[in-house]
Design a protein around this motif. Structure first.
Motif, PDB file in Angstrom:
ATOM      1  N   ARG A  20      13.070   8.498 -41.533  1.00  0.00           N
ATOM      2  CA  ARG A  20      13.662   9.344 -40.499  1.00  0.00           C
ATOM      3  C   ARG A  20      12.774   9.386 -39.256  1.00  0.00           C
ATOM      4  N   ALA A  21      11.481   9.359 -39.450  1.00  0.00           N
ATOM      5  CA  ALA A  21      10.575   9.303 -38.293  1.00  0.00           C
ATOM      6  C   ALA A  21      10.748   7.980 -37.546  1.00  0.00           C
ATOM      7  N   ALA A  22      10.970   6.902 -38.273  1.00  0.00           N
ATOM      8  CA  ALA A  22      11.181   5.597 -37.645  1.00  0.00           C
ATOM      9  C   ALA A  22      12.471   5.594 -36.840  1.00  0.00           C
ATOM     10  N   VAL A  23      13.515   6.216 -37.354  1.00  0.00           N
ATOM     11  CA  VAL A  23      14.784   6.304 -36.625  1.00  0.00           C
ATOM     12  C   VAL A  23      14.596   7.095 -35.330  1.00  0.00           C
ATOM     13  N   VAL A  24      13.925   8.217 -35.414  1.00  0.00           N
ATOM     14  CA  VAL A  24      13.666   9.036 -34.218  1.00  0.00           C
ATOM     15  C   VAL A  24      12.856   8.244 -33.190  1.00  0.00           C
ATOM     16  N   ALA A  28      14.042   7.028 -29.409  1.00  0.00           N
ATOM     17  CA  ALA A  28      13.318   7.484 -28.220  1.00  0.00           C
ATOM     18  C   ALA A  28      12.710   6.346 -27.414  1.00  0.00           C
ATOM     19  N   GLU A  29      12.192   5.324 -28.102  1.00  0.00           N
ATOM     20  CA  GLU A  29      11.410   4.302 -27.406  1.00  0.00           C
ATOM     21  C   GLU A  29      11.999   2.895 -27.499  1.00  0.00           C
ATOM     22  N   GLY A  30      13.060   2.737 -28.304  1.00  0.00           N
ATOM     23  CA  GLY A  30      13.657   1.416 -28.463  1.00  0.00           C
ATOM     24  C   GLY A  30      13.115   0.718 -29.693  1.00  0.00           C
ATOM     25  N   ILE A  31      13.946  -0.101 -30.290  1.00  0.00           N
ATOM     26  CA  ILE A  31      13.557  -0.771 -31.529  1.00  0.00           C
ATOM     27  C   ILE A  31      12.410  -1.749 -31.295  1.00  0.00           C
ATOM     28  N   GLU A  32      12.310  -2.279 -30.083  1.00  0.00           N
ATOM     29  CA  GLU A  32      11.234  -3.234 -29.781  1.00  0.00           C
ATOM     30  C   GLU A  32       9.863  -2.579 -29.857  1.00  0.00           C
ATOM     31  N   SER A  33       9.815  -1.276 -29.608  1.00  0.00           N
ATOM     32  CA  SER A  33       8.536  -0.554 -29.613  1.00  0.00           C
ATOM     33  C   SER A  33       8.096  -0.139 -31.006  1.00  0.00           C
ATOM     34  N   LEU A  34       8.981  -0.300 -31.970  1.00  0.00           N
ATOM     35  CA  LEU A  34       8.659   0.165 -33.322  1.00  0.00           C
ATOM     36  C   LEU A  34       7.723  -0.816 -34.022  1.00  0.00           C
ATOM     37  N   SER A  35       6.620  -0.299 -34.516  1.00  0.00           N
ATOM     38  CA  SER A  35       5.694  -1.072 -35.343  1.00  0.00           C
ATOM     39  C   SER A  35       5.122  -0.127 -36.392  1.00  0.00           C
ATOM     40  N   MET A  36       4.564  -0.693 -37.431  1.00  0.00           N
ATOM     41  CA  MET A  36       3.968   0.142 -38.467  1.00  0.00           C
ATOM     42  C   MET A  36       2.819   0.971 -37.896  1.00  0.00           C
ATOM     43  N   ARG A  37       2.058   0.366 -36.997  1.00  0.00           N
ATOM     44  CA  ARG A  37       0.933   1.087 -36.382  1.00  0.00           C
ATOM     45  C   ARG A  37       1.432   2.246 -35.524  1.00  0.00           C
ATOM     46  N   LEU A 104      26.656   4.839 -34.548  1.00  0.00           N
ATOM     47  CA  LEU A 104      25.980   3.728 -33.879  1.00  0.00           C
ATOM     48  C   LEU A 104      25.755   3.999 -32.393  1.00  0.00           C
ATOM     49  N   LEU A 105      26.596   4.837 -31.800  1.00  0.00           N
ATOM     50  CA  LEU A 105      26.353   5.216 -30.401  1.00  0.00           C
ATOM     51  C   LEU A 105      25.158   6.167 -30.296  1.00  0.00           C
ATOM     52  N   ARG A 106      24.918   6.934 -31.360  1.00  0.00           N
ATOM     53  CA  ARG A 106      23.723   7.794 -31.367  1.00  0.00           C
ATOM     54  C   ARG A 106      22.460   6.973 -31.559  1.00  0.00           C
ATOM     55  N   HIS A 107      22.591   5.843 -32.215  1.00  0.00           N
ATOM     56  CA  HIS A 107      21.443   4.977 -32.518  1.00  0.00           C
ATOM     57  C   HIS A 107      21.786   3.565 -32.021  1.00  0.00           C
TER      58      HIS A 107
END
Length: 237
Positions: A20-24, A28-37, A104-107
């Protein structure tokens, strides 16, 4: 940091909280910004702590898909497969698909991630199975259900790939040279972007989505009433 945020950061880490934190974060920042770090930083833990709950980023993305799909509403009445022979399967499927579209429009990253998966996730399988059950309870043969699912394609999950790019300005005048060369396209574009039209000055994505969805659902119902089968159609070909 507020006391509530501090408490949340100190809450025991588990798989659901990680996903859920990853979804948030992706929202907020886009899927490209998501990393484990980056996710570990957001949760206030070291990156290695995440690997107790998700083996790698691909498993993280799978889980995020399941969080999004898990947020899709059940059909009206709350029971999958309601309707009986000839029952209101159409309203149930429509409700479910439009709920998927809202999710999907929310995410907005979710459609791209779903398409990138090498196979359906558990929540996706449950979603597809429940949709098939609704068709079958509505009096559809397995054969017609199979072809209906193919015809719906990505619309089952609330999105579709549009033929035309409508992201440009709605008020830009058409190029007269192109209009002369492609008169029928120019005529259609003029009608679609007429401020007096139902959708107003420009393509309304929601209107277009529901228009196509309703055409498909009504067509499926006509085929069901006729007792359509792919075998009979092939015999006539």
């Amino acid at each position: 940091m507020t006391g509530t945020e501090e408490t949340a950061r100190r809450a025991p880490l588990n798989r659901d909280r990680v996903l859920r934190a990853a979804v948030v974060l992706a929202d907020a920042e886009g899927i490209e910004s998501l990393s484990m770090r980056r996710l570990a930083q957001e949760l206030g833990v070291v990156p290695m702590a995440l690997y107790k709950h998700v083996a790698n980023k691909e498993q993280l993305l799978d889980g995020m898909v399941d969080v999004v799909v898990g947020g899709i509403d059940l059909p009206v009445g709350g029971q999958d497969g309601e309707g009986g022979d000839g029952g209101d399967w159409q309203a149930a499927v429509r409700h479910r698909i439009l709920s998927a579209r809202r999710a999907l429009l929310r995410h907005r990253w979710a459609a791209r991630v779903i398409e990138s998966r090498t196979g359906p996730t558990p929540a996706l399988l449950e979603y597809l199975d429940a949709t098939i059950a609704t068709f079958r309870a509505g009096g559809f043969s397995a054969d017609l259900t199979h072809h209906a699912m193919h015809a719906l394609g990505s619309r089952l999950l609330g999105y579709s790939q549009e033929l035309f790019d409508t992201s440009g300005s709605d008020t830009a005048p058409p190029d007269p040279r192109l209009a002369a060369r492609y008169p029928h396209l120019a005529e259609m574009a003029g009608a679609a972007h007429d401020v007096a039209s139902v959708v107003g000055g420009g393509c309304d994505d929601q209107f277009e989505f529901e228009f196509a969805l309703d055409l498909l659902l009504e067509g499926f119902e006509r085929l069901r009433c006729r007792g359509w089968s792919s075998a009979a159609r092939q015999e006539r070909s």
